[in-house]
Each structure stands twice: as C-alpha cells, then as structure tokens.
Design a protein around this motif. Structure first.
Motif, short mmCIF file in Angstrom:
data_model
loop_
_atom_site.label_atom_id
_atom_site.label_comp_id
_atom_site.label_asym_id
_atom_site.label_seq_id
_atom_site.Cartn_x
_atom_site.Cartn_y
_atom_site.Cartn_z
N ARG A 134 109.09 26.36 60.51
CA ARG A 134 109.08 27.52 60.97
C ARG A 134 110.01 28.44 60.14
N ASP A 135 111.37 27.98 60.18
CA ASP A 135 112.34 28.88 59.17
C ASP A 135 112.03 28.64 57.77
N LYS A 136 111.23 27.61 57.15
CA LYS A 136 111.39 27.42 55.69
C LYS A 136 109.88 27.90 55.14
N MET A 137 108.91 27.49 55.80
CA MET A 137 107.45 27.79 55.06
C MET A 137 107.37 29.26 55.20
N ILE A 138 106.19 29.45 53.97
CA ILE A 138 105.54 30.78 54.28
C ILE A 138 103.78 30.63 54.18
#
Length: 997
Positions: free
Chosen positions: A454-458
C-alpha cells in the motif's frame, strides 16, 4: 425627382406608423398561481418563430410581437404550459402559471430530432433533473448518482475505489459477450464509456486461473462527466423507445442535456461542498487465542514433529505479540482512513435574446478510505447558443476534463498480493509495520506485506479529455400551417488515458520473482458523430399535427491502447527503460457506422398519438460490413381524458399506450476475424494463429420489445400512476463456445441462441400536502425483471465467476439467464440467481417553514444472489470474524468451505438510505449583490440494512464495458455480483454552501 421637404416628412411619419403597426411590445409579470410568487426564468415565445423572452428574477418580461400575432406561449419547467391570448391593443399582460404536479407538460425526446409532451408519450421514459443528481446528497460519480432513481435499472458499483466503476443494466441482460452498457449521449455527442485495464494482471495473475475475464477493475469513463453541469437526463430503457439509435441502442440510451444560459442579467453561482468518507462496513477479523494461533501451524492431533514445532512457534509468536500489546486489526488499519471530500464549482450564465452562454468550472478532490488512494477531477464547460436571425440558430458545447485516480490494489489475484487477499491469510499477531529505519518486515503468512504494498506501490489513471459539439438549426420554410427545419448536429469525444502501475523491486513479493514491475499504459481514443435531419411540422387543423423526420448519421471510432510492462527494475526507478526486461502489447480498434432513418408522428385532438419509423444501420464490425439492417418502431397512445365524452372531474389524465421497436448490438470488434498473436520463435519475431476462431458470417444481436402501459393522473395531478409491462427478446446472441480440439482451435464466435426479458415497472407520485407553508412530494417506484434463455444451439455451459465448485453463471435453454449453478453432493444444481425478485425506491421532498427542504431516497433491493468469495478467502485463510463459531459441531470457518457451492452463493438483499439532505434558503432583504444563499447537510449511503456478510451487497469483481477484442477477455453481461476482495464501499457526509450573485 426630389420630393419637397414637407412630402418627405409625411413619408417618414407613415413609415414610422407602419413600423409601429408591424410590431408591438408586450410586457408584464409571470407569477405562481398558488402563492403569487414571481417565476424567474419562464419562457415567453411567439408561436412558429425563434422570437422569445425570459422572465427576470422578479418575474418581469418584455417581448416584441408582430401585429399579426394574437397569442403567446408561456412555459417553465414544472408548470403547465399556457397559450395566452393577447387582447387587441394591449401592451401589458400579466400571466399566472399552475404547477404541473404530474409533469404532463414535460418535453420528452421521441427521436433523434423530435420530442413530445409527456401527456402524449407512448413509451415509459424515465427523466431525472439535475436537481435530483446534486441537490440532495451528491454521489461519488455521475453514474453512481443514478442508483435507485431509474425504474427497470440494475445499477451496481463494481468497486468502492475513488473514480468510480459502475455497471448499468436496463431491463435485464441484453448481451452476454457484447456490449451490455447503455449508450450515453451528451448534448448530441456520443460519450465513450469504455473501461481501460492498466495491465495489473501481470502482477496479480488474476486471469490465469478460474475466470479468464479481465479483473483489473478500471474506472468507467462516464465518471469524467461533472454532475453539476447536467440540466436533465432522459433514459430510453428499451428498444421501443431507443429504436432510432439503431445498432447501438440494444442496452438502452441515456440522453444527457447540460445546462445553458438564459437571457437576462448575468447570474453567478458559487457552490462549495466539504465532507468526509468512511468505510460503510467492515467484516471483522478473527480474535485469536494461544490455542487457535497454534492451530495455524497444524492439527493438534498430529504426531508429526514438524507440525508440533510449527504449532509451538505460532503459539510463541502470538504470546509475544500479546504481551507486547501488538495484536492488530489490519482490516481496520487498511480500510479505516477518513477521506476528505472537497467539491468547488463556479458558474456564470446569462445573455441576451440572441445570445446566451453558460460557463462553469469545477474542482473535485476525494481522498479514499485506503491510504494513498484518491480522486481528483477538474473540468471546465462553455455552452453558447446564438440566434443569427428568426430562421437560423447555432449552438456550441465544449467540455475539458482533467482527472487523476489512485485506485490502490484490490479485487481478486492469484499471487496473494492485493490488499484483501494478502490480509485474508494474515493473523492480527503478525508484525507488518516498518521499523525505525522504514524497513518493512516480511510477512510469513502471505506472499506480500499488504502495508508495504500500500505504501510503496502506484496504480494511477490520468485522463485528459475534450468533448465538443455543435448544433445548427435552420428554418427552411415557415407558414401558419407548416414549418420545415434543417438540423445538423456533430460532436467529437477525445481522451488520452495514461495508466501507471509501479511495484518497486524491494516489495516482498517482487524480491524473488520479477524484481519490480513498471507497467505503463497509454490510450488515445477518438469518437466522432455527425448527423443531418429534415423535420417538417404540418398543422392543417388545430386538432391535427403531423411531424415528418428524415435523417442520416455517421459515427466513427478509433482507439489505440499500448501497454509496456517492464520487470527487473533498477532500484528506485520507474521508467520502463530502467529495467532488465520489457514486453509491449498494443490493441487498436477502428469502426465506422452509417445510419439512415425516417419517422412520422401524428397527433390528433391532443388525444391520439401515433408514431412510426425505421432506421437502417451498417457497421464495419458486422460480418458483411456493406449490409444494412433495419430497425423499425411503432407507438400508439390514447389520452382518454381528452375526449369529449370524458366527464370525470377528479381524473385529469387517463392514457393507455402500446409501443413496439427493434434495436441492435454490433458484434465485438474483430470477432469476424481469427487473430494473430505475436510470438518469439527461436529468437526471431513471429506470429501465431490464435485459438479463438473468428466468424466471417457473424451478424448483430437483434432485440425486439413490446411495451404497453397505462398512465393515470388524479386530483389536478396530485396523484399520478405510471404502470408498464414489457417483453423484450434478444435474437442471435453472440457467444464464445468450445469446439473440438481437432479443429486446431479452442473456441469459436457464433450467433448461438435467443434470450428474453419481461418485467413490470410501477411509478406512483403523490403530493399529500400542498400549502403555502408545507409541500410534500413523494415518489414510489417498484420494478422487477425475469430473464430466460429461450434458445441455445450449443450445449449448456458455465460462464463467468470461478467454476462450478464455487458457483458459476450457467447458460441453459429454458432456464433464467442469471441462474447460478454449483456442485453440491457431486451434482450440478441451481444454487442461486443474480436477478433480484424486485426493487423499490421511495423518494420524498418536503418543503416547510418556507425556506427548509428535506429530501431523502430509500432503495430496497429484494433478492438477487452474490457469489461471496471474499468470505471464502477469509475462511481459507482462517481469519474470518466468525471462524470459531460452531456449525453442526464444526468451526464455521472450516465447515463452510466443505459445504458445497451453495454456501457462498448468498442473498444480497438490502434496504439503503441512498441520500438524505436538509437544506435551508437564507432569507435576504435589501441586498443588491447577493441574490440567494443556500446551506445544507447531507449523507450518501450512510445507512444500510442487510444480512449480507461482505463489504457491500452491491458489488462485482469484474468491471463494465472493458475494452476488448474478440480474442481478449473483457467483462460480460453476467459478471455482476461476484465478490472477491473489492475496494470496500464508503459512506459519505457533506456540508454545503451555495451563493448566487
């Protein structure tokens, strides 16, 4: 010869007198007949001409009238149209209008260039005003705002992700593999509603097993449209109403008219919405104990040393987390954000009798209930109308939209990387949070750490879109009995969509696999439509009117979608060229459709209406692209209350009607060809023949519909009933079905059968109270649909969902198209039906204390089953909230997976307060600048009563109208109601401020 000065003076005086005689100015005020309040915005026009005027804020008007004209026509939305006689020599004329409670004077579209008053309409056409879209509790997107407002519609949110994603089905299943979504027409422009996948399947592998249909869950492009720009909507639900749209109208037509300026003082409106969104419902998580945590390592009865060691490890891990106070509710942490809602709009409108304009800008910002998700939409619209003279008028509509949607990673996947699937196997005592250095621990219970993902993907969709159109209307001929108009209408819809999906190489699931993904998509789409019409209105007698229409249309479309998927990324990089491997896929589609039509409408004594017409269409998507297919229509209505023998005072309107029509659905692009697939052969580029066999003889699906009904209005319109029955049949249904492998192919396109839908739609409008202090309007709608596969020339087969062991849609002759079959006790049996038993909506608008307005909409869906695979995944991962409850002496989470397919096919009934809003118009005195102030508070989908255990009973794993070739797997008409770890639905509350200058 020069005239003497005295003669010249006499001549000038005569000319002036003649000019005065030729035209007179009429002025006055227009008021409400009930309370005497002025009616601003009413239209006063001279019959059979373009000459007209608009009343101002005080109800005043002024119009120049030729001396030969003896009457004026006065109209305003919501009031009865009046034809007012001009007394001889009069220069002042005050007018009162009566409210049209039953909306009998409402103008409804009956063709591409014609319309009719609702009191004479032969079809059931739903109309929705812009006030109903945005004046109660604004929904997330335009299409979501239709929910519960359209009798005969099944409207489903495929996902709660910001930016929308809605499936709309009108009057049942129209097509299985063809287009199942209605045609959207905005100001005469065909508005593309395609959903474009972002290539997420490269990461999730969702389509590698079970159902091969696309599961990227993209948004619907109709969501680009700003609801606050809309004046009204007309919904042509079936072929009898939509036949003039021909081969694109099988799934119905939604005609949208945007706002236009009105002659008079320039009006400036400012509206601000501030609110929040919260998750509507959480399923809950399992509350572990030391013993149940140990069970995750294996059975307590096992003597295997490895199992015993695993049990001890799980127990120790739980006890350590418990003593440290680190037992987490990851579901709440993932889906429990409070999303800020900001919506700002400014509009400027006004103009003169010749030129009017409407200019509006809107900025919408919505943060999602999942961190790093949200939706931004900026749009600007300019609509200009100009009367060049009494015969010629032109209009231009333009709309530019820029939007960005961060949608996260939800729905089904086979690699345990999407948020919900990863959490389904992750207990609350596992540590997923980053340490002080920002390093995320590896999740031993799943392939991914969902918090890290959640925190790193786009996953972003960015859109730039321009929609523009023009309308030219020229009055060729005009007399007291006949008027002939020539109309040209054209439009362009262009959008560029960029999708960006980036998964860094340091994500848990990327480290040992592809070492990072960067999936970049670029789509350019251009649709054009051009049409020309000739319309003649002939009135040989005041009781007889004939309207003849003929026209031709041309539509083209070109879509180019390129997706590049790169793996083995350089650390910290997202460019596809900063990678070790790249794969590029391109999909292009191009079509050209031609149509011609004629239509004749007859009105006799304002009581009988007879309409007939036929449209001829051809398309490059058909097997024979030169062949024209005919789509006829006919309609008849008899308004009995207009007859001379009618003397029932309490019944103002009694109309019976019947209509028949045909429409089509062109085959999917490329279905007549056998595709060629790119391949690497011995290190050299090459192509292979696809295993899906095209059909050069493929024909469009054809729909026929017979509709009949009765409309009754009582007590001066305070009670109105509309009842409709329809029988819709679809012939030559397009299917992909299996063929013997000895042919060299796996599946084949074929016109393989027929299906039918029949249903009932009831609408009741009641005004129990109508006084100067209190007015209460109530609308009750009830509708149901039943479908059946009436013919199937191929063996019955499963389609949609994930196989018979879990429950799947199953096409079978003589059975409902929406039936769900599954294996129970080794037998394939019916375990459910996705079709609701009925739906019902209850809308109320109560005005009280002069300036307060309370509006609410309740929607009841009774029946209709979902395939709840979200619960299945939680059960399989041993994280269900009720896992430890007992069913037949066995833990529920262990019992359900072995209970057969029917366990997870569950009733998705609900009662929902879709909208509720309280508004206050601030009374103003002695203000010259500020004309009005509105304050309000509203809630959307805030209250829901259901026994369904998923995040929302209104859900589907598969998107709608996904772009698809004949060879690829897009969504289908039977995909609604498959629940696989969606982005949870949200409830919304907002505060509103509106100021008019």
């Amino acid at each position: 010869m020069l005239l003497p000065k005295s003669s010249m003076l006499v001549l000038l005086c005569l000319c002036s007198s003649l000019a005065l005689i030729a035209q007179q100015n009429i002025s006055g005020r227009i008021k409400d007949a009930t309370n005497g309040n002025p009616i601003p915005g009413a239209t006063v026009r001279v019959p059979n001409s373009n000459r007209g005027a608009i009343s101002d804020v005080e109800g005043k008007y002024s119009i120049g009238v030729p001396a030969t004209v003896s009457k004026l026509i006065v109209s305003y939305t919501g009031y009865k149209t009046q034809t007012v006689a001009i007394p001889p020599g009069a220069t002042s004329l005050n007018i009162t209008l009566e409210e049209d409670f039953a909306r009998l004077e409402e103008i409804v579209v009956t063709g591409l260039a014609t319309n009719i008053k609702r009191k004479n309409l032969a079809n059931a056409v739903a109309t929705i005003s812009g006030k109903e879209l945005t004046g109660v509790a604004p929904a997330q997107t335009f299409d979501a705002a239709l929910s519960g407002k359209v009798p005969g519609a099944m409207i489903t949110a495929n996902s709660g992700a910001p930016g929308g994603g809605i499936s709309v089905k009108l009057r049942g299943i129209t097509s299985v593999f063809g287009n199942s979504q209605p045609l959207y027409v905005v100001d005469g422009i065909f508005f593309n509603n395609a959903s474009v996948p972002a290539g997420l399947n490269d990461v999730t592998a969702a389509a590698t097993a079970g159902n091969p249909n696309n599961q990227d869950n993209p948004s619907s492009r109709i969501a680009d449209l700003n609801p606050e720009d809309i004046e009204n909507i007309e919904i042509l639900k079936g072929a009898s109403a939509a036949a003039m749209y021909g081969a694109k109208a099988a799934a119905g037509v939604i005609i949208i008219t945007t706002k236009k300026g009105k002659a008079g003082k320039t009006k400036v409106s400012f509206n601000q919405e501030v609110g929040f969104a919260k998750v509507r419902h959480l399923m809950g998580v399992r509350q572990f104990t030391a013993e149940t945590a140990a069970d995750l390592g294996g059975s307590a009865t096992s003597n295997d040393p490895d199992v015993k060691a695993a049990r001890a490890k799980m127990k120790a891990q739980f006890e350590a987390a418990q003593s440290a106070g680190k037992i987490y509710d990851y579901e709440k942490e993932m889906f429990g954000e409070t999303g800020l809602l900001l919506n700002t709009s400014v509009s400027v409108s006004g103009g003169s009798e010749k030129t009017t304009f409407y200019l509006a800008g809107n900025r919408r910002q919505e943060n999602g209930i999942i961190k790093n998700t949200g939706y931004f939409n900026n749009s600007i619209r300019l609509n200009v109308d100009h009367k060049i003279n009494d015969r010629l008028s032109v209009g231009v509509t333009t709309n530019f939209i820029n939007s960005s949607s961060d949608r996260g990673l939800t729905n089904n996947d086979n690699n345990s990387v999407s948020y919900g699937v990863a959490l389904s196997t992750t207990p609350g005592f596992a540590e997923l949070h980053p340490n002080a250095l920002g390093e995320y621990p590896r999740n031993p219970f799943s392939s991914s750490n969902p918090l890290e993902t959640r925190d790193k993907m786009i996953n972003n969709e960015g859109v730039n879109r321009f929609v523009g159109g023009g309308n030219l209307e020229y009055r060729i001929q005009q007399s007291n009995h006949s008027t002939t108009k020539f109309i040209v209408r054209g439009g362009v819809d262009y959008f560029n969509l960029k999708t960006t999906a980036v998964f860094p190489r340091d994500l848990q699931f990327e480290e040992k696999a592809q070492q990072g993904h960067s999936i970049q998509g670029n789509t350019n789409n251009l649709n054009t439509n051009l049409a020309g019409f000739v319309v003649n209105t002939f009135t040989p007698h005041e009781n007889l009117t004939l309207t003849s229409t003929a026209g031709a249309t041309l539509e083209t479309g070109y879509l180019d979608n390129i997706v590049t998927s790169a793996t083995n990324l350089v650390n910290g990089q997202s460019n596809v060229d900063a990678s070790g491997n790249t794969t590029t896929r391109q999909f292009r589609q191009k079509y050209r459709d031609n149509g011609m039509f004629v239509q004749e409408d007859l009105s006799l004594m304002d009581a009988f209406t007879l309409s007939g017409g036929v449209r001829f269409d051809r398309s490059t998507n058909n097997g024979d692209y030169l062949k024209y297919y005919a789509f006829p229509k006919g309609a008849f209505s008899w308004n009995i209350s207009k007859m001379k023998f009618w003397n029932v005072d309490k019944v103002d309107n009694l109309k019976v009607r019947i209509a028949y029509g045909q429409s089509g659905n062109v085959p999917p692009y490329g279905s007549k060809f056998t595709g060629m697939l790119g391949s690497n052969i011995g290190g050299y580029p090459g192509i292979l023949v696809d295993n899906l066999l095209g059909n050069p003889n493929i024909t469009p699906e054809r729909q026929t519909e017979l509709e009949t009904g009765v409309d009754i209005s009582l007590f001066n319109g305070r009670v109105a009933l509309e009842a409709t029955y329809y029988n819709k049949r679809i012939y030559d249904v397009l299917l992909r079905h299996n063929i013997p492998s000895s042919t060299g192919y796996a599946t084949e396109w074929k016109n393989s059968g027929d299906l039918s839908n029949n249903g009932i739609e009831l609408g009741l409008t009641v005004i129990p109270i109508n006084t100067p202090k209190v007015k209460w309007t109530s609308n009750i709608n009830w509708w149901r649909n039943r479908s059946k596969m009436t013919k199937l020339v191929i063996p019955p087969y499963a389609i949609g969902a994930f196989g018979a062991s879990l429950g799947t849609f199953y096409l079978e002759e003589g059975q409902p198209v929406t039936q769900i079959k599954g294996i129970v006790n080794k037998d394939l049996v019916v375990v459910g039906d996705a079709e609701p038993r009925f739906q019902m909506s209850f809308f109320n608008d109560i005005t009280f204390l002069k300036n307060f307005s309370l509006r609410f909409l309740i929607h009841w869906k009774k029946g209709g089953d979902n395939i709840n695979l979200t619960q299945l995944l939680n059960d399989g991962g041993a994280t269900s909230a009720d896992y430890d409850d007992l069913i037949n002496g066995q833990k529920a989470g262990a019992y359900r997976p072995g209970g057969g397919a029917g366990i997870y096919v569950q009733d998705a009934s609900y009662v929902r307060v879709r909208e509720i809003g309280l508004y206050y118009n601030v009374p103003l005195k002695n203000t010259k600048t500020v004309k009005g102030i509105r304050l309000g508070i509203s809630a959307n989908n805030f209250f829901t009563w259901t026994r369904y255990v998923g995040y929302d009973p209104e859900v589907s794993n598969f998107g709608s109208n996904t772009i698809t070739t004949a060879q690829s797997r897009g969504s289908n008409g039977l995909s609604t109601g498959v629940d696989v770890m969606p982005y949870p639905a949200s409830k919304r509350a907002s505060f509103h401020l509106g100021i008019d200058f």
